[in-house]
Motif scaffolding. Structure first.
Motif, PDB file in Angstrom:
ATOM      1  N   UNK A   1      -4.807   0.484  16.707  1.00 35.01           N
ATOM      2  CA  UNK A   1      -5.449   0.366  15.698  1.00 35.01           C
ATOM      3  C   UNK A   1      -5.989   0.344  14.809  1.00 35.01           C
ATOM      4  N   UNK A   2      -4.353  -0.793  14.236  1.00 36.52           N
ATOM      5  CA  UNK A   2      -4.477  -1.366  12.910  1.00 36.52           C
ATOM      6  C   UNK A   2      -5.472  -2.552  12.637  1.00 36.52           C
ATOM      7  N   UNK A   3      -5.858  -1.732  11.611  1.00 36.45           N
ATOM      8  CA  UNK A   3      -6.719  -2.702  10.706  1.00 36.45           C
ATOM      9  C   UNK A   3      -6.203  -4.496  10.306  1.00 36.45           C
ATOM     10  N   UNK A   4      -5.273  -4.206  11.209  1.00 38.66           N
ATOM     11  CA  UNK A   4      -4.473  -5.967   9.567  1.00 38.66           C
ATOM     12  C   UNK A   4      -3.357  -5.762  10.676  1.00 38.66           C
ATOM     13  N   UNK A   5      -2.750  -7.021  11.218  1.00 35.01           N
ATOM     14  CA  UNK A   5      -1.307  -7.098  11.155  1.00 35.01           C
ATOM     15  C   UNK A   5      -0.989  -8.517  11.170  1.00 35.01           C
ATOM     16  N   UNK A   6       0.389  -8.595  10.785  1.00 36.59           N
ATOM     17  CA  UNK A   6       1.158  -9.605  10.179  1.00 36.59           C
ATOM     18  C   UNK A   6       2.090 -10.468  11.160  1.00 36.59           C
ATOM     19  N   UNK A   7       1.731 -11.327  11.697  1.00 36.97           N
ATOM     20  CA  UNK A   7       2.480 -12.030  13.157  1.00 36.97           C
ATOM     21  C   UNK A   7       3.915 -12.626  11.850  1.00 36.97           C
ATOM     22  N   UNK A   8       4.021 -12.499  10.942  1.00 41.25           N
ATOM     23  CA  UNK A   8       5.319 -12.622  10.937  1.00 41.25           C
ATOM     24  C   UNK A   8       6.423 -11.427   9.851  1.00 41.25           C
ATOM     25  N   UNK A   9       5.755 -10.618   9.865  1.00 37.96           N
ATOM     26  CA  UNK A   9       6.093  -9.247   9.243  1.00 37.96           C
ATOM     27  C   UNK A   9       5.043  -8.348   9.484  1.00 37.96           C
ATOM     28  N   UNK A  10       5.237  -7.258  10.958  1.00 36.37           N
ATOM     29  CA  UNK A  10       4.480  -6.471  11.540  1.00 36.37           C
ATOM     30  C   UNK A  10       4.268  -4.867  10.263  1.00 36.37           C
ATOM     31  N   UNK A  11       5.427  -4.557   9.960  1.00 35.53           N
ATOM     32  CA  UNK A  11       4.840  -3.850   8.695  1.00 35.53           C
ATOM     33  C   UNK A  11       4.014  -4.057   7.284  1.00 35.53           C
ATOM     34  N   UNK A  12       4.559  -5.758   6.966  1.00 33.40           N
ATOM     35  CA  UNK A  12       3.673  -5.569   6.083  1.00 33.40           C
ATOM     36  C   UNK A  12       2.400  -5.772   5.742  1.00 33.40           C
ATOM     37  N   UNK A  13       1.311  -5.468   4.783  1.00 33.36           N
ATOM     38  CA  UNK A  13       0.229  -5.784   5.048  1.00 33.36           C
ATOM     39  C   UNK A  13      -0.792  -6.398   3.484  1.00 33.36           C
ATOM     40  N   UNK A  14      -1.927  -6.859   4.216  1.00 30.89           N
ATOM     41  CA  UNK A  14      -2.636  -8.041   2.404  1.00 30.89           C
ATOM     42  C   UNK A  14      -2.886  -6.782   1.611  1.00 30.89           C
ATOM     43  N   UNK A  15      -2.610  -7.394   0.302  1.00 34.67           N
ATOM     44  CA  UNK A  15      -2.755  -7.227  -0.927  1.00 34.67           C
ATOM     45  C   UNK A  15      -2.893  -7.718  -1.347  1.00 34.67           C
ATOM     46  N   UNK A  16      -3.391  -7.389  -2.561  1.00 30.26           N
ATOM     47  CA  UNK A  16      -4.040  -7.778  -3.993  1.00 30.26           C
ATOM     48  C   UNK A  16      -3.300  -7.670  -4.764  1.00 30.26           C
ATOM     49  N   UNK A  17      -2.781  -9.415  -5.965  1.00 31.64           N
ATOM     50  CA  UNK A  17      -1.562  -9.569  -6.873  1.00 31.64           C
ATOM     51  C   UNK A  17      -3.268 -10.775  -7.496  1.00 31.64           C
ATOM     52  N   UNK A  18      -2.843  -9.559  -8.831  1.00 32.18           N
ATOM     53  CA  UNK A  18      -4.185 -10.427  -9.479  1.00 32.18           C
ATOM     54  C   UNK A  18      -5.231 -10.957  -8.915  1.00 32.18           C
ATOM     55  N   UNK A  19      -5.559 -12.069  -9.154  1.00 29.63           N
ATOM     56  CA  UNK A  19      -6.969 -13.245  -8.480  1.00 29.63           C
ATOM     57  C   UNK A  19      -6.460 -13.115  -7.125  1.00 29.63           C
ATOM     58  N   UNK A  20      -5.174 -13.598  -6.805  1.00 29.54           N
ATOM     59  CA  UNK A  20      -4.849 -13.776  -5.102  1.00 29.54           C
ATOM     60  C   UNK A  20      -4.407 -12.522  -4.068  1.00 29.54           C
ATOM     61  N   UNK A  21      -4.580 -13.168  -3.616  1.00 32.41           N
ATOM     62  CA  UNK A  21      -3.870 -11.803  -2.094  1.00 32.41           C
ATOM     63  C   UNK A  21      -2.490 -12.643  -1.073  1.00 32.41           C
ATOM     64  N   UNK A  22      -1.861 -11.331  -1.451  1.00 27.96           N
ATOM     65  CA  UNK A  22      -0.129 -12.165  -0.686  1.00 27.96           C
ATOM     66  C   UNK A  22      -0.115 -10.767   0.976  1.00 27.96           C
ATOM     67  N   UNK A  23       0.918 -11.102   1.284  1.00 27.41           N
ATOM     68  CA  UNK A  23       1.223 -10.133   2.446  1.00 27.41           C
ATOM     69  C   UNK A  23       2.488  -9.727   1.569  1.00 27.41           C
ATOM     70  N   UNK A  24       2.771  -8.400   1.645  1.00 29.96           N
ATOM     71  CA  UNK A  24       3.389  -7.623   1.113  1.00 29.96           C
ATOM     72  C   UNK A  24       3.729  -6.681   1.141  1.00 29.96           C
ATOM     73  N   UNK A  25       4.052  -5.561   0.468  1.00 28.33           N
ATOM     74  CA  UNK A  25       4.634  -4.319   0.881  1.00 28.33           C
ATOM     75  C   UNK A  25       4.370  -3.425  -0.965  1.00 28.33           C
ATOM     76  N   UNK A  26       3.839  -2.740  -0.664  1.00 27.68           N
ATOM     77  CA  UNK A  26       4.045  -1.367  -2.110  1.00 27.68           C
ATOM     78  C   UNK A  26       5.137  -0.455  -1.936  1.00 27.68           C
ATOM     79  N   UNK A  27       5.686  -0.456  -3.082  1.00 28.22           N
ATOM     80  CA  UNK A  27       7.053  -0.391  -3.366  1.00 28.22           C
ATOM     81  C   UNK A  27       6.705   0.844  -4.627  1.00 28.22           C
ATOM     82  N   UNK A  28       7.283   2.399  -4.303  1.00 26.40           N
ATOM     83  CA  UNK A  28       6.669   2.987  -5.477  1.00 26.40           C
ATOM     84  C   UNK A  28       8.405   4.278  -5.504  1.00 26.40           C
ATOM     85  N   UNK A  29       8.347   3.821  -7.187  1.00 27.92           N
ATOM     86  CA  UNK A  29       9.650   4.758  -7.471  1.00 27.92           C
ATOM     87  C   UNK A  29       9.484   5.819  -8.390  1.00 27.92           C
ATOM     88  N   UNK A  30      10.563   6.325  -8.604  1.00 27.21           N
ATOM     89  CA  UNK A  30      10.433   7.591  -9.375  1.00 27.21           C
ATOM     90  C   UNK A  30      11.885   7.234 -10.170  1.00 27.21           C
TER      91      UNK A  30
END
Length: 111
Positions: free
Chosen positions: A1-30
């Motif tokens: 059911x996943x829309x994205x699958x990373x072969x190197x890290x199954x928990x990461x996703x494709x995300x925009x970073x400025x003008x490029x796209x990287x496979x990464x995580x989104x970290x939230x901090x308070x």
């Protein structure tokens, strides 16, 4: 059911970073204001911050052991349902309003 699958890290996703796209995580901090210490954090694979404000505010509120709390967030967190979730638990959210076209803004503001 996943829309994205990373072969190197199954928990990461494709995300925009400025003008490029990287496979990464989104970290939230308070971070508390007085000592600048992290009081709550979360690592997600959500590609943006639109659905993170309520849960992070609640985690910070619980960790600090306070009933009332004011949180500050950038415009990437502006989402009507998340703002309402904060207000419902006694958190006052101060979130910058995004500068979007009228149709796009209506979709974000209405949750």
């Amino acid at each position: 059911g996943e829309q994205q699958v990373s072969l190197t890290d199954p928990d990461s996703r494709r995300m925009k970073s400025g003008m490029r796209t990287e496979v990464s995580y989104n970290v939230q901090a308070a971070v508390e204001a007085k000592h600048k210490l992290i009081v709550a954090h979360e690592v997600t694979n959500g590609v943006n911050d639109l659905h993170a404000l309520g849960s992070m505010a609640s985690k910070a509120q619980a960790e600090l052991g306070v009933e009332g709390l004011t949180v500050v967030a950038d415009r990437g967190y502006y989402n009507a349902s998340e703002i309402k979730a904060c207000v419902d638990v006694g958190v006052t959210p101060l979130v910058a309003k995004p500068d979007l076209g009228q149709l796009a803004a209506r979709a974000v503001y209405e949750g």
